[in-house]
Design an enzyme around this catalytic site. Structure first.
Site, PDB file in Angstrom:
ATOM      1  N   HIS A  64      -2.296  -3.201  -3.568  1.00 50.88           N
ATOM      2  CA  HIS A  64      -3.761  -3.275  -3.169  1.00 50.88           C
ATOM      3  C   HIS A  64      -4.799  -2.863  -4.339  1.00 50.88           C
ATOM      4  CE1 HIS A  64      -6.305  -0.788   0.232  1.00 50.88           C
ATOM      5  NE2 HIS A  64      -6.632  -2.279  -0.224  1.00 50.88           N
ATOM      6  N   GLU A 111       2.427  -0.802   4.582  1.00 51.41           N
ATOM      7  CA  GLU A 111       2.269   0.277   4.010  1.00 51.41           C
ATOM      8  C   GLU A 111       3.359   1.129   3.900  1.00 51.41           C
ATOM      9  OE1 GLU A 111      -0.365   2.243   3.700  1.00 51.41           O
ATOM     10  OE2 GLU A 111      -2.374   1.317   4.491  1.00 51.41           O
ATOM     11  N   ASP A 145      -3.428   2.130  -5.234  1.00 54.85           N
ATOM     12  CA  ASP A 145      -1.957   1.972  -4.370  1.00 54.85           C
ATOM     13  C   ASP A 145      -1.337   0.680  -4.560  1.00 54.85           C
ATOM     14  OD1 ASP A 145      -4.029   1.358  -2.483  1.00 54.85           O
ATOM     15  OD2 ASP A 145      -2.878   1.162  -1.130  1.00 54.85           O
ATOM     16  N   HIS A 148       0.775  -1.158  -0.221  1.00 59.40           N
ATOM     17  CA  HIS A 148       0.021   0.145   0.039  1.00 59.40           C
ATOM     18  C   HIS A 148       1.013   1.374   0.056  1.00 59.40           C
ATOM     19  CE1 HIS A 148      -3.351  -2.378   1.728  1.00 59.40           C
ATOM     20  NE2 HIS A 148      -2.427  -2.926   2.263  1.00 59.40           N
ATOM     21  N   TYR A 149       0.134   2.469  -0.376  1.00 63.98           N
ATOM     22  CA  TYR A 149       0.866   3.727  -0.030  1.00 63.98           C
ATOM     23  C   TYR A 149       0.014   4.343   1.164  1.00 63.98           C
ATOM     24  CZ  TYR A 149      -2.084   5.937  -3.524  1.00 63.98           C
ATOM     25  OH  TYR A 149      -2.878   6.495  -4.447  1.00 63.98           O
ATOM     26  N   THR A 150       0.491   5.325   1.986  1.00 63.03           N
ATOM     27  CA  THR A 150      -0.464   5.806   2.999  1.00 63.03           C
ATOM     28  C   THR A 150      -1.444   6.927   2.607  1.00 63.03           C
ATOM     29  OG1 THR A 150       1.425   7.122   3.402  1.00 63.03           O
ATOM     30  CG2 THR A 150       1.409   5.079   4.731  1.00 63.03           C
TER      31      THR A 150
END
Length: 239
Positions: free
Chosen positions: A130, A88, A140, A23-25
């Protein structure tokens, strides 16, 4: 560093992880993301958070079910949280025009992934975005994430070599589904967009032979616990 989050539970049905979801945040700082992932009111978490400078926080024990994936599917897995480890990456994503992921962060991710795959016996093809498992709902880790770098290190799948690109939409759907992609509501255009986000982020327009070839070059999901010939060819070190 340990930074426990309360947002987790037991893996359902005695499941053990065979996927890793990246993921990215989509938050401005790693510290802001850390606060949210540990906030009981937010009801979200991940097992790991990696900052841009390479700092790594462990939020949830890998044996437990973190709340990171949400609705979606990969192959026949619909409870992705019970079958996955979530990572993340601190990155603002659309808040800052999708900046690249810095070298210290990527190096820390590679070390983290290598340990996870070894601990749980997860194949490189089990490392997914994701957006792969939630086409249209999630984007993401986005177009700047270097999936090819991970693949070169045996930490993700890449279509190398690609297929012949023949067969059009029927061939694309069959190959993408064999790799794990699903099309919510039979919307394969949305799935194509998710597929391109990972493998051809510069591509636009209708389905192209290059999309078909890339899908054909991906490893298939395991069948009855045994990898297919395609998967073995792409991941010989983990066959």
């Amino acid at each position: 560093m340990d930074a426990p989050s309360p947002n987790f539970g037991s893996r359902r049905g005695g499941a053990r992880p065979d996927l890793v979801v990246i993921h990215y945040t989509a938050m401005t700082t790693a510290e802001a993301a850390l606060e949210r992932l540990r906030d009981p009111a937010a009801e979200v978490s991940a097992h790991w958070l990696v900052a841009e400078d390479g700092r790594v926080w462990r939020l949830v024990d890998e044996a437990m079910r973190a709340w990171h994936a949400g609705a979606g599917a990969w192959g026949d897995v619909t409870d992705v949280n019970s079958r996955s480890i979530g990572i993340e990456l601190a990155n603002p994503g659309p808040l800052a025009g999708f900046p690249p992921f810095p070298e210290p962060q990527m190096a820390a991710l590679e070390r983290l992934l290598a340990g996870i795959l070894d601990r749980w016996g997860i194949a490189p093809a089990g490392v997914i975005a994701h957006s792969d498992m939630a086409p249209g709902r999630k984007a993401d880790p986005g177009p700047k994430f270097d999936w090819r770098r991970l693949a070169r290190g045996g930490l993700a799948a890449w279509p190398d070599p690609p297929g012949d690109g023949a067969g059009g939409a029927v061939a694309f759907r069959a190959a993408a589904a064999a790799a794990g992609y699903r099309a919510p509501g039979d919307d394969w255009q949305t799935t194509l967009a998710a597929f391109r986000l990972r493998f051809r982020p510069w591509a636009a327009g209708p389905l192209a032979p290059e999309d078909v070839a890339a899908a054909q070059g991906l490893p298939c999901l395991p069948v009855d616990g045994r990898r297919t010939q395609r998967e073995s060819r792409h991941n010989p070190s983990r066959s």
